[in-house]
Write a protein that holds these residues in place. Structure first.
Motif, mmCIF file in Angstrom:
data_model
loop_
_atom_site.group_PDB
_atom_site.id
_atom_site.type_symbol
_atom_site.label_atom_id
_atom_site.label_comp_id
_atom_site.label_asym_id
_atom_site.label_seq_id
_atom_site.Cartn_x
_atom_site.Cartn_y
_atom_site.Cartn_z
ATOM 1 N N VAL A 284 55.390 58.182 52.404
ATOM 2 C CA VAL A 284 54.770 57.950 51.240
ATOM 3 C C VAL A 284 52.702 57.751 51.618
ATOM 4 O O VAL A 284 52.276 58.087 52.504
ATOM 5 C CB VAL A 284 54.681 55.906 51.601
ATOM 6 N N LYS A 285 52.461 58.412 50.470
ATOM 7 C CA LYS A 285 51.022 58.744 50.444
ATOM 8 C C LYS A 285 49.981 58.107 50.603
ATOM 9 O O LYS A 285 50.209 57.385 49.715
ATOM 10 C CB LYS A 285 50.332 59.686 49.949
ATOM 11 N N ARG A 286 49.120 57.089 51.759
ATOM 12 C CA ARG A 286 48.448 56.193 51.789
ATOM 13 C C ARG A 286 47.176 56.723 51.570
ATOM 14 O O ARG A 286 46.686 57.142 52.587
ATOM 15 C CB ARG A 286 48.697 54.769 53.404
ATOM 16 N N TYR A 287 46.762 56.198 50.791
ATOM 17 C CA TYR A 287 45.064 56.080 50.064
ATOM 18 C C TYR A 287 44.057 55.369 51.298
ATOM 19 O O TYR A 287 44.495 54.661 50.988
ATOM 20 C CB TYR A 287 44.065 56.632 49.148
ATOM 21 N N ASP A 288 43.073 55.611 51.778
ATOM 22 C CA ASP A 288 42.179 55.121 52.125
ATOM 23 C C ASP A 288 41.374 53.982 51.176
ATOM 24 O O ASP A 288 40.631 54.741 50.337
ATOM 25 C CB ASP A 288 41.136 54.894 53.012
ATOM 26 N N ASP A 289 41.616 53.311 50.924
ATOM 27 C CA ASP A 289 40.358 52.287 49.365
ATOM 28 C C ASP A 289 39.271 52.637 49.569
ATOM 29 O O ASP A 289 38.319 51.621 50.999
ATOM 30 C CB ASP A 289 40.832 51.293 49.297
ATOM 31 N N ASP A 290 38.508 53.399 49.421
ATOM 32 C CA ASP A 290 36.780 53.528 49.177
ATOM 33 C C ASP A 290 36.163 52.411 48.227
ATOM 34 O O ASP A 290 34.888 52.932 48.600
ATOM 35 C CB ASP A 290 36.650 55.267 49.797
ATOM 36 N N ASN A 291 36.733 52.319 47.592
ATOM 37 C CA ASN A 291 36.346 51.435 46.216
ATOM 38 C C ASN A 291 37.060 50.013 46.266
ATOM 39 O O ASN A 291 36.997 49.889 45.507
ATOM 40 C CB ASN A 291 36.017 52.092 45.111
ATOM 41 N N GLN A 292 36.956 49.782 47.317
ATOM 42 C CA GLN A 292 37.285 48.060 47.152
ATOM 43 C C GLN A 292 36.837 47.063 46.356
ATOM 44 O O GLN A 292 35.737 47.088 47.243
ATOM 45 C CB GLN A 292 37.943 47.816 48.783
ATOM 46 N N ARG A 293 37.512 46.613 45.831
ATOM 47 C CA ARG A 293 37.484 44.911 44.838
ATOM 48 C C ARG A 293 38.529 44.638 45.382
ATOM 49 O O ARG A 293 39.299 44.676 45.416
ATOM 50 C CB ARG A 293 37.692 45.801 43.964
ATOM 51 N N VAL A 294 38.399 43.033 45.775
ATOM 52 C CA VAL A 294 38.578 41.694 45.189
ATOM 53 C C VAL A 294 38.317 40.810 44.364
ATOM 54 O O VAL A 294 37.171 41.119 43.452
ATOM 55 C CB VAL A 294 38.176 41.125 47.300
ATOM 56 N N TYR A 295 39.040 39.649 44.078
ATOM 57 C CA TYR A 295 38.826 38.981 43.380
ATOM 58 C C TYR A 295 39.002 37.898 43.150
ATOM 59 O O TYR A 295 40.124 37.284 44.342
ATOM 60 C CB TYR A 295 39.781 39.453 41.154
ATOM 61 N N LYS A 296 38.618 37.028 42.378
ATOM 62 C CA LYS A 296 38.545 35.354 42.054
ATOM 63 C C LYS A 296 39.529 35.394 41.007
ATOM 64 O O LYS A 296 38.280 35.539 39.683
ATOM 65 C CB LYS A 296 37.632 34.621 42.346
ATOM 66 N N SER A 297 40.127 34.923 40.337
ATOM 67 C CA SER A 297 40.216 34.037 39.107
ATOM 68 C C SER A 297 40.175 32.943 38.173
ATOM 69 O O SER A 297 40.140 31.591 39.445
ATOM 70 C CB SER A 297 42.004 34.459 38.253
ATOM 71 N N PHE A 298 39.354 32.337 36.691
ATOM 72 C CA PHE A 298 38.729 31.579 36.580
ATOM 73 C C PHE A 298 39.497 31.087 34.952
ATOM 74 O O PHE A 298 39.421 32.031 34.392
ATOM 75 C CB PHE A 298 37.226 31.618 36.132
ATOM 76 N N PRO A 299 40.037 30.032 34.935
ATOM 77 C CA PRO A 299 40.570 29.890 33.411
ATOM 78 C C PRO A 299 39.545 29.443 32.538
ATOM 79 O O PRO A 299 37.807 29.048 33.493
ATOM 80 C CB PRO A 299 41.099 28.673 33.899
#
Ligand SMILES: Cc1cc2nc3c(=O)[nH]c(=O)nc-3n(C[C@H](O)[C@H](O)[C@H](O)COP(=O)(O)OP(=O)(O)OC[C@H]3O[C@@H](n4cnc5c(N)ncnc54)[C@H](O)[C@@H]3O)c2cc1C
Length: 616
Positions: A284-299
């Motif tokens: 499994v080729k696992r790339y390092d995430d060099d542009n990582q984003r996390v999220y929060k969801s809003f209604p």
């Protein structure tokens, strides 16, 4: 072991309190060696699907259509049964609880092929017909309705879990007895070449009721590294699969990880010479995430004067905000995407700071969010987007096991290709089964799994690599995303017979394989580079000639209109111009067939002297 036996059934779903996996200690399973289990009783199965996400459920439906009627299909998922797709209490009460996915042509065709599309699209999706985008600093936004040429198939949006709920219900209605659904059970492969490669042996472990109560969105949102085994081995049984074992276990990748371990062990045991000639091990080729984003969801409830069928999207320096319709009543689910190290990208952040950031970056969305909602969102933990991964160089192990969906190609959801490509995999596996089925309907699993690998492994790799190129950080992104998109839009506009639209558009087109798109774009890049180089060369040549011609003309004018005493300063000026023009070798080469500037000057100076002498 069926869906009725789950502790948290579909009707009571909304009353199951979500637990946080991250705060719970997982029981790690120790997979047993094959010789440890020789005395245990082993059940047999015709076909097993590991994972009840969109890909797993559609695989079960496809197998029920393709396998002989006497063969049963068992599906296992470690979570509980999905929520009821028609229970509006679940979907409308908190639209930000479940993330939304857009189904395009690839996904829709696959669902259509196995008779599941009608149930999905009927009152359960919202057709998105265009978008409104806000660039940084823009307060109005620009609305664009897609033309038919841009979007041949409108994207249908629904919650991932609702799609799963619809497919689950479709199975209960249409394949009851043929497909056995088992929720709260985890599959661990034990022997991929059991009984000399005639079958595959797996262990089925019962999950804790706590895990069984979680919905997939909550697992995704709370576990950053999902590649761990969470269910207990204390309550297990062994299952021998004589037909196909299809791994559709998403980013958990239990099966792919076991395959990788087995292959690595086999490869490491070879001597260096054998290694040179041995086929490449599965990995499994696992790339390092060099542009990582996390999220929060809003209604979000969009105002009455906004359309309810658009994708609303805004970019700011610090974050992006992307909202899709959760239903046709104007209720949207918005995702605030932040860099992982942003101070707001944490659980329990300050609602006032979140409000200030929203006011500053996205005032048009901020005014749609009341203080209670802001406080609830601030309190939530962040959710993680999947990282880029692909499996290969083959997608099968032994003669019975094949894998598809997110477990072989994981992409970030920016281009809406995850579920779509996962569903398309099922279609391709169905075609491989058709190809290797005899007149009695019996399938040759060895040929099927190899055929599937042949048709889909390169595509999985291409999908992930192309998508990752579109998500590189900083300056790299300018070269791998921005410039190619601009070039494509210019070239395909002026030469549509030669150049295709941009790569994001091409990836959505079902007639194209992902590796076909990658190949085509590589060819177009070469052509674009060749055309641009020739263009620059011609422009350079014409500009050089024009510059020299202008210099000559200026001197001619000076000569005629100004007295000869100006000839020396003019000559000096022209020398400077000549020097500048002749600095590059290319210019010198291009100008070799033109009269030298010095000759022009001396000619004009001579003429002027003669004229003055004549006048005197
Ligand atoms: C925020 C967000 C937005 C997205 N938007 C889009 C979009 O617009 N368009 C799009 O096409 N895609 C989108 N995606 C991606 C999409 O959700 C996935 O690609 C899709 O769900 C993959 O389906 P799957 O069936 O392969 O895997 P999954 O949906 O991950 O399902 C895997 C299932 O396997 C089960 N499982 C795991 N291990 C085991 C085991 N050992 N035994 C038994 N069961 C197991 C899990 O519990 C899970 O239910 C989005 C994803 C996210 C996070």
């Amino acid at each position: 072991m069926n869906s009725n036996s789950t502790t948290c059934g579909t009707l009571s779903w909304s009353f199951c309190p979500p637990n946080k996996l991250s705060t719970r200690k997982a029981t790690v399973s120790i997979i047993r060696a094959v010789n440890d289990i020789s005395n245990e009783s082993v059940e047999t199965a015709d076909a097993v699907v590991c994972g009840g996400g969109p890909a797993g459920l559609l695989t079960a439906i496809m197998l029920a259509e393709k396998l002989p009627p006497s063969q049963k299909i068992r599906l296992y998922d470690r979570l509980s049964a999905p929520p009821d797709a028609d229970d509006d209490r679940i979907w409308d009460n908190d639209v930000a609880r479940f993330y939304l996915i857009g189904l395009g042509g690839r996904g829709q065709s696959a669902l259509q092929e196995f008779g599941a599309w009608e149930g999905v699209v009927k009152d359960r999706c919202v057709s998105v017909v265009g978008r409104r985008d806000w660039q940084p600093g823009d307060l109005e936004g620009t609305e664009r309705i897609f033309t038919e040429a841009e979007k041949r198939v409108p994207t249908e949006v629904l919650a991932r879990d609702k799609l799963v709920g619809v497919l689950h219900q479709h199975i209960l209605d249409k394949y009851n007895g043929r497909i056995e659904l088992n929720y709260g059970f985890e599959v661990h492969p034990i022997d991929f070449s059991h009984e000399n490669g005639k079958s595959v042996l797996v262990e089925i472990a019962q999950c804790t009721s706590e895990l069984g109560r979680l919905n997939p969105s909550e697992v995704k949102t709370s576990v950053e590294n999902q590649e761990e085994i969470l269910c207990s081995t204390e309550d297990t049984k062994l299952l021998k699969v004589n037909g196909l074992l299809v791994a559709a276990d998403g980013t958990v990748r239990t099966v792919a990880n076991a395959m990788e371990r087995e292959d690595r062990k086999r490869f490491d045991s070879l001597n260096p010479i054998q290694k040179v000639f041995a086929p490449k091990p599965f990995r499994v080729k696992r790339y390092d995430d060099d542009n990582q984003r996390v999220y929060k969801s809003f209604p979000i409830d969009v105002p009455k004067d906004w359309r309810f069928d658009l994708n609303y999207s805004a970019r700011a320096k610090r974050a992006t905000f992307d909202a899709l319709p959760a239903n046709r009543k104007g209720n949207y689910c918005g995702l605030l995407l932040l860099k992982k190290d942003d101070p707001l990208a944490v659980e329990n952040n300050d609602p006032n700071e979140l409000r200030a950031m929203m006011d500053n970056s996205f005032p048009f969305f901020s005014k749609l969010i009341d203080d209670d909602t802001m406080a609830t969102v601030a309190k939530k933990p962040v959710s993680y987007l999947p990282s880029f991964r692909y499996a290969g160089p083959r997608l099968h192990q032994g003669n019975n096991c094949v894998m598809l969906g997110d477990c072989v190609h994981t992409v970030k959801p920016y281009f809406g290709l995850g579920a779509n490509s996962a569903l398309e995999d099922v279609r391709i596996l169905g075609q491989a089964i058709d190809k290797h089925k005899d007149e009695n309907g019996e399938i040759d699993t060895t040929k099927v799994v190899r055929e599937f690998s042949k048709r889909r492994a390169k595509d999985s790799k291409a999908l992930v690599r192309v998508s990752r190129d579109l998500d590189r950080p900083g300056k790299l992104g300018v070269f791998t995303f921005l410039i190619p998109i601009i070039l494509d839009s210019i070239f395909s506009k002026f030469l549509p017979a030669i150049f295709t639209p941009n790569i994001i558009n091409m990836l959505q087109r079902e007639g194209w394989t992902f590796s076909g798109v990658a190949r085509r774009k590589r060819l177009e890049r070469v052509l674009q580079a060749a055309m641009l180089a020739s263009g620059f060369y011609l422009v350079g040549r014409v500009a050089t000639r024009a510059a020299l011609w202008t210099v000559a003309k200026v001197f001619a004018l000076c000569q005629r209109s100004v007295a000869a005493r100006y000839a020396i300063p003019a000559a000096a000026l022209s020398c400077v111009a000549t020097f500048l023009a002749s600095r590059s070798n290319k210019t010198r080469e291009l100008s070799k067939d033109l009269p030298a500037v010095a000759d022009v000057i001396s000619k004009f100076s001579k003429k002027s002297e003669e004229k003055q002498v004549a006048k005197k």
